[in-house]
Structures are given as C-alpha cells and as structure tokens.
Design a protein around this motif. Structure first.
Motif: not given
Lengths: 182, 144
Positions: A62-77
């Motif tokens: 299981s993983v929480l989807t908000t815990s993924f880190k991207f290169r850009r904050a915009l990609m995370e959003e």
C-alpha cells in the motif's frame, strides 16, 4: 483450570509462531517512470507499507499517493489533483499471491510469479508480474516491476498533454522486509 | 499622434504583455512546494486523538484531515532515517501510530531542533496529513 492454562499456552505459542510468518516494512521504495522524449516524468515514494506472509505466500502493498515526490511541485499538483484524485482516492493497493514455488529457507535470489489485484484511483485490475525475492536471516529483500496504462485505471489524460506522458507507466518497487514484531 | 507613434505604443504593450505572460508561466511551472513552516495548523491535536479518529472512521477522517496542515503532539516511539535522508518520527506507536516525515532539506534546516528529539520524549510536528496505511502519515513536517 489446567486445561484453560494449557489451551492458553498453546494459543500463545500458536500466536507467536504465527507472527514469525509475517515480514513487513513501512519504508518500501516505489517509483514510477512515465517519461517521453518531450518530458521527464519520474516520481518516488519511500513510504510504502508492504507485508509478506511466507506461510500463505501472500503479498500486500500500500502507498499513499500524496507521498510521491516529483521534480516539480506543479507535477505533484497535477498528479494528485487531476490524475489520481488523491482527495477521493488517497491509497493505491496491491493484494497478491506468489504463484510459483519458493524456498524461504534459501538465501539465493529467486524470480517468482505474483498474481493479484492492483487498485488505484478507485479501480481494480487483475495483474501479474515477476518479482525477485532474496530471503535472508531475519530479513527478506524483494523487487518487482510492472507496466500499467493510466486509462486502465480510469485516469483520463487530456489530449493536449497526452504526448508528454508515456502510454505505459513503469512502476518499480524495492523493499527490505523484517519480521513483524507486535 | 502619428502612425509611427501608435505602432510604437502597440509594440511596447505587446512586448510587456509577452514578458508578463512568460514570467507567470515560468513561475507556475517552477512554483515552490508548500512550506508548512509558514502555514498555520488547521488542527492542533494529540497524536492519540488523530489515531482514534482514523481508527473509528477512516473516510470521514480523510475528509477532515487530508492535505490539511495539522500539528500533532505525542510520545516518540521510533526515529528512522530513510534512504533519501528524510527522517520519520513515529508518535505513540512505531507500527500503528502517527508517522511524521521531515524532508531531507528540512532535516538540515532543523538539525539542532531534531537532534533534541529522543525516543520516549514528547514532541510536536506540523505537517500535511496524507492519510492512513497502518500508521497515519503526516508529510513535509517541521518540528514545532
């Protein structure tokens, strides 16, 4: 009274023996790559929780989807708000079973078949994948890779950006399990 | 006004507009991450309360806490450093408690404050609630 004590003792032995089948980690690494020639899109989380039951050969992830880190904050959003809809579907889960034989007492890496259900964005799909498992003394290492298409999980990517995101997304996981201690 | 002057003004307006458009696109494209240190906690509560809320009703707790800035206080049960140099502080229970993750950049910024946090002591973290697996995860934390 004696009988009660004996049955109690047995259940304690049974319980503690049961716990030795369970290996767990809360720091499993999961990353996915949906890069194209237009855009590099990689994301990683170091906080997936996963459990292996070596008696039943069952794997849960299981993983929480908000815990993924991207290169850009915009990609995370975009990932959380437009694609995964993390507010509605905060988790991605995999429940599976190791279908090929495995010797948990060996300490040599083995490649096994895993079949199970991958659920994300509120949609479940049956998937099968290969995993490399290395049992060890009091630990298990595992890694696996799977390719998925966003559309199979009801994730609509607008045509304007479709070419920037890979048709098939490669998900890689990497986990070091230790025995579960309550 | 001569024709030349009009053209010149139009050109200037166009250039300024172009610069504004590009700089705003550039800003959005490279927008900074949420800085929890600058946000006020929407909820300040004991870790025990958060755990019991989530155990009682996960769906409504998600609706209430998810993605909100929250401050949680509790007893430190475990401290781990992940491969990516983030640190995880587990409150109240190392398996099924509240896990507060401090990102690697903030581990450096708050190093003196974090080194004072010891297992068995009470500590408070402010971060973004990302939901529950076995534990309740609070990410992008800063020590309070």
């Amino acid at each position: 009274m004696n009988r009660l004590i004996i049955s109690l003792a047995f259940s304690i032995i049974f319980l503690s023996a049961g716990a030795q089948n369970i290996f767990i980690t809360k720091d499993a690494r999961i990353n996915f790559n949906s890069s194209t020639s237009v855009e590099d899109i990689v994301a990683e989380s170091h906080q997936a929780t996963t459990v292996i039951d070596i008696e039943k050969n069952v794997v849960k992830f299981s993983v929480l989807t908000t815990s993924f880190k991207f290169r850009r904050a915009l990609m995370e959003e975009h990932f959380n708000e437009n694609y995964m809809e993390s507010a509605k579907f905060p988790k991605a889960n995999f429940n599976g079973k190791i279908t090929s034989p495995i010797d948990w007492k060996s300490d040599k890496p083995a490649v096994v078949d895993v079949k199970g259900t991958l659920t994300m964005h509120g949609i479940s799909n049956e998937v099968s994948l290969k995993a490399q498992i290395t049992p060890g003394k009091g630990k298990i290492s595992a890694s696996a890779e799977i390719k998925v298409t966003p559309e199979a999980f009801g994730i609509q990517i607008p045509s304007a950006v479709r070419d920037k995101i890979a048709k098939e997304v490669t998900i890689k996981i990497d986990a070091d399990y230790t025995p579960f201690q309550q | 006004m001569t024709r030349k002057k009009v053209i010149r003004i139009v050109l200037w307006v166009f250039v300024i507009g172009l610069i504004a458009a590009f700089s705003s696109i550039y800003y959005v494209f490279n927008m900074p991450r949420r800085n929890l240190a600058k946000e006020n906690a929407v909820y300040s509560l004991e870790a025990k309360q958060l755990i019991s809320d989530f155990k009682k009703d996960e769906a409504s707790s998600n609706a209430k806490y998810l993605d909100k800035a929250i401050a949680v206080t509790g007893e430190i049960k475990s401290i781990r450093t992940l491969d990516n140099h983030s640190m995880v502080f587990s409150l109240e229970d190392s398996m099924e408690g509240v896990s507060c993750t401090v990102d690697s950049a903030d581990v450096v910024v708050y190093s003196s404050k974090l080194s004072a946090v010891k297992i068995g002591s009470k500590a408070a973290f402010k971060g973004r609630c990302s939901g529950m697996l076995m534990d309740i995860q609070v990410i992008n934390c800063v020590p309070e």
